[in-house]
Design an enzyme around this catalytic site. Structure first.
Site, PDB file in Angstrom:
ATOM      1  N   ASN A   1       2.332   7.218 -11.867  1.00 40.11           N
ATOM      2  CA  ASN A   1       2.122   7.222 -10.415  1.00 40.11           C
ATOM      3  C   ASN A   1       1.180   8.379 -10.087  1.00 40.11           C
ATOM      4  OD1 ASN A   1       2.267   7.261  -7.648  1.00 40.11           O
ATOM      5  ND2 ASN A   1       4.362   8.041  -7.560  1.00 40.11           N
ATOM      6  N   TRP A   2      -0.044   8.019  -9.751  1.00 37.15           N
ATOM      7  CA  TRP A   2      -1.057   9.061  -9.539  1.00 37.15           C
ATOM      8  C   TRP A   2      -0.988   9.669  -8.141  1.00 37.15           C
ATOM      9  CZ3 TRP A   2      -6.271   7.069 -12.078  1.00 37.15           C
ATOM     10  CH2 TRP A   2      -6.034   6.830 -13.449  1.00 37.15           C
ATOM     11  N   LYS A   3      -0.189   9.087  -7.283  1.00 35.57           N
ATOM     12  CA  LYS A   3      -0.036   9.583  -5.908  1.00 35.57           C
ATOM     13  C   LYS A   3      -1.417   9.744  -5.244  1.00 35.57           C
ATOM     14  CE  LYS A   3       4.114  11.818  -7.520  1.00 35.57           C
ATOM     15  NZ  LYS A   3       5.156  12.769  -7.293  1.00 35.57           N
TER      16      LYS A   3
ATOM     17  N   HIS B   1       9.361   4.817  -3.160  1.00 36.24           N
ATOM     18  CA  HIS B   1       9.220   6.162  -3.737  1.00 36.24           C
ATOM     19  C   HIS B   1       9.786   7.195  -2.757  1.00 36.24           C
ATOM     20  CE1 HIS B   1       7.516   9.821  -5.359  1.00 36.24           C
ATOM     21  NE2 HIS B   1       7.404   9.161  -6.496  1.00 36.24           N
TER      22      HIS B   1
ATOM     23  N   GLU C   1       8.809   9.970  -1.833  1.00 35.22           N
ATOM     24  CA  GLU C   1       7.840  10.567  -0.902  1.00 35.22           C
ATOM     25  C   GLU C   1       7.580   9.627   0.278  1.00 35.22           C
ATOM     26  OE1 GLU C   1       4.937  11.404  -3.920  1.00 35.22           O
ATOM     27  OE2 GLU C   1       6.309  12.904  -4.742  1.00 35.22           O
TER      28      GLU C   1
ATOM     29  N   GLU D   1      15.058   7.976  -9.694  1.00 32.77           N
ATOM     30  CA  GLU D   1      14.305   9.225  -9.590  1.00 32.77           C
ATOM     31  C   GLU D   1      15.077  10.210  -8.707  1.00 32.77           C
ATOM     32  OE1 GLU D   1       9.890   8.593 -10.389  1.00 32.77           O
ATOM     33  OE2 GLU D   1      10.184   8.129  -8.291  1.00 32.77           O
TER      34      GLU D   1
ATOM     35  N   GLY E   1       8.446  16.305  -9.304  1.00 27.84           N
ATOM     36  CA  GLY E   1       7.396  17.297  -9.078  1.00 27.84           C
ATOM     37  C   GLY E   1       7.902  18.728  -9.070  1.00 27.84           C
TER      38      GLY E   1
ATOM     39  N   SER F   1       9.827  14.708 -13.409  1.00 26.28           N
ATOM     40  CA  SER F   1       9.343  15.752 -14.316  1.00 26.28           C
ATOM     41  C   SER F   1       9.455  15.378 -15.794  1.00 26.28           C
ATOM     42  CB  SER F   1      10.053  17.078 -14.040  1.00 26.28           C
ATOM     43  OG  SER F   1       9.782  17.508 -12.716  1.00 26.28           O
TER      44      SER F   1
ATOM     45  N   GLY G   1       4.873  11.114 -12.798  1.00 26.68           N
ATOM     46  CA  GLY G   1       3.960  11.611 -11.768  1.00 26.68           C
ATOM     47  C   GLY G   1       2.937  12.546 -12.387  1.00 26.68           C
ATOM     48  N   GLY G   2       3.172  13.847 -12.237  1.00 27.97           N
ATOM     49  CA  GLY G   2       2.206  14.869 -12.656  1.00 27.97           C
ATOM     50  C   GLY G   2       1.635  14.662 -14.051  1.00 27.97           C
TER      51      GLY G   2
HETATM   52  C1  PEP Z   1       7.114  10.490  -9.400  1.00 25.61           C
HETATM   53  O1  PEP Z   1       6.337  10.804  -8.517  1.00 25.61           O
HETATM   54  O2  PEP Z   1       7.567   9.348  -9.415  1.00 25.61           O
HETATM   55  C2  PEP Z   1       7.491  11.496 -10.383  1.00 25.61           C
HETATM   56  C3  PEP Z   1       8.460  11.225 -11.206  1.00 25.61           C
HETATM   57  O3  PEP Z   1       6.773  12.673 -10.366  1.00 25.61           O
HETATM   58  P1  PEP Z   1       6.849  13.842 -11.459  1.00 25.61           P
HETATM   59  O4  PEP Z   1       6.789  13.203 -12.825  1.00 25.61           O
HETATM   60  O5  PEP Z   1       5.651  14.699 -11.179  1.00 25.61           O
HETATM   61  O6  PEP Z   1       8.132  14.565 -11.240  1.00 25.61           O
END
Ligand code: PEP
Length: 249
Positions: free
Chosen positions: A9-11, A94, A96, A166, A172, A212, A233-234
């Site tokens: 997920n590049w957001k 998600h 966010e 999640e 994040g 994470s 994500g990251g």
């Molecule tokens: C996400 O945005 O779905 C996520 C899991 O982010 P991260 O891996 O950065 O915690």
């Protein structure tokens, strides 16, 4: 057999040129894998990403969509617009989107229903906040998220659903659920689905862990029996890290 999936997920990261560069690197470094690999760039880059990955096994998916088929919804993207550019999988729910854009379980249910009606596949995200876990409410919160957003669906709809647990406190933040905490919650999710539907559905739905996930912890988390992959994500923004996570599965 449940599908193993690693989805990035590049957001709201990477412009058009950066998207192309990251995908070029990913394609070059992609390991041989049985897992499905997905990436979710921003809407602006979706079409060019689809074209770029035409002959790759990496699937381009969307980060969001509206529940209406069309109409006066300024700034929104419809399911048909995604299908028009051959994107038929969408992330819905998600944390966010829930936190910053007011998406409730009721709104998410409408999105899921529309996506399934359009024959799309849904990666449905949910998870508790830190305060829920501290108050020992995390199982109740997760159960009610599933119930309110998904349990009105017909049993047959579940073949197009992928779940992504999640925990909000792990997204994040660099803080990860321990492999044991992830396994405990994934097993609970399967039990809850088995009670609402049946064990066949519970046993075949893929449940990803997100929060994470990094090259250093991916293998241990993925080794748990009820964890079928990850929503990343990251770490999905760095080709070497994402590739290492794919190798871990
Ligand atoms: C996400 O945005 O779905 C996520 C899991 O982010 P991260 O891996 O950065 O915690």
């Amino acid at each position: 057999m449940r599908s193993k999936i690693v989805a990035g997920n590049w957001k709201m990261n990477k412009n058009l040129a950066e998207t192309e560069a990251l995908l070029t690197e990913l394609v070059a470094k992609l390991p041989d894998t049985q897992a499905e690999v997905m990436v979710a760039p921003t809407f602006i880059s979706l079409h060019s990403a689809v074209k770029q990955l035409e002959s790759s096994s990496i699937e381009v998916i969307a980060q969001n969509m509206h529940f209406a088929e069309n109409g006066a919804y300024t700034g929104e993207i419809s399911p048909d617009m995604l299908l028009d550019i051959e994107v038929d999988t969408v992330i819905i729910g998600h944390s966010e989107r829930r936190a910053y854009f007011g998406e409730t379980n009721e709104i998410l249910n409408k999105k899921v229903v529309t996506a399934l009606y359009k024959n799309m596949r849904v990666v449905f995200c949910f998870g508790e906040k830190m305060e829920d876990r501290k108050a020992d409410n995390h199982f109740k919160v997760v159960e009610s998220q599933l119930k309110n957003a998904l349990f009105s669906l017909e049993a047959s709809a579940w073949s197009n659903i992928v779940l992504a647990y999640e925990p909000v406190w792990a997204i994040g933040t660099g803080e990860t659920a321990s492999p044991e905490q992830a396994q405990e919650m994934h097993a609970f999710i399967r039990k809850t689905i088995a009670q609402a539907y049946d064990t066949a559905i519970a046993d075949t739905v893929s449940i990803l862990y997100g929060g994470s996930v990094k090259p250093a912890n991916a293998e241990e988390i993925f080794s748990k029996p009820d964890v079928d992959g990850g929503l990343i994500g990251g770490a999905s923004l760095v080709a070497d890290d994402f590739v290492a996570i794919i190798k871990a599965i």
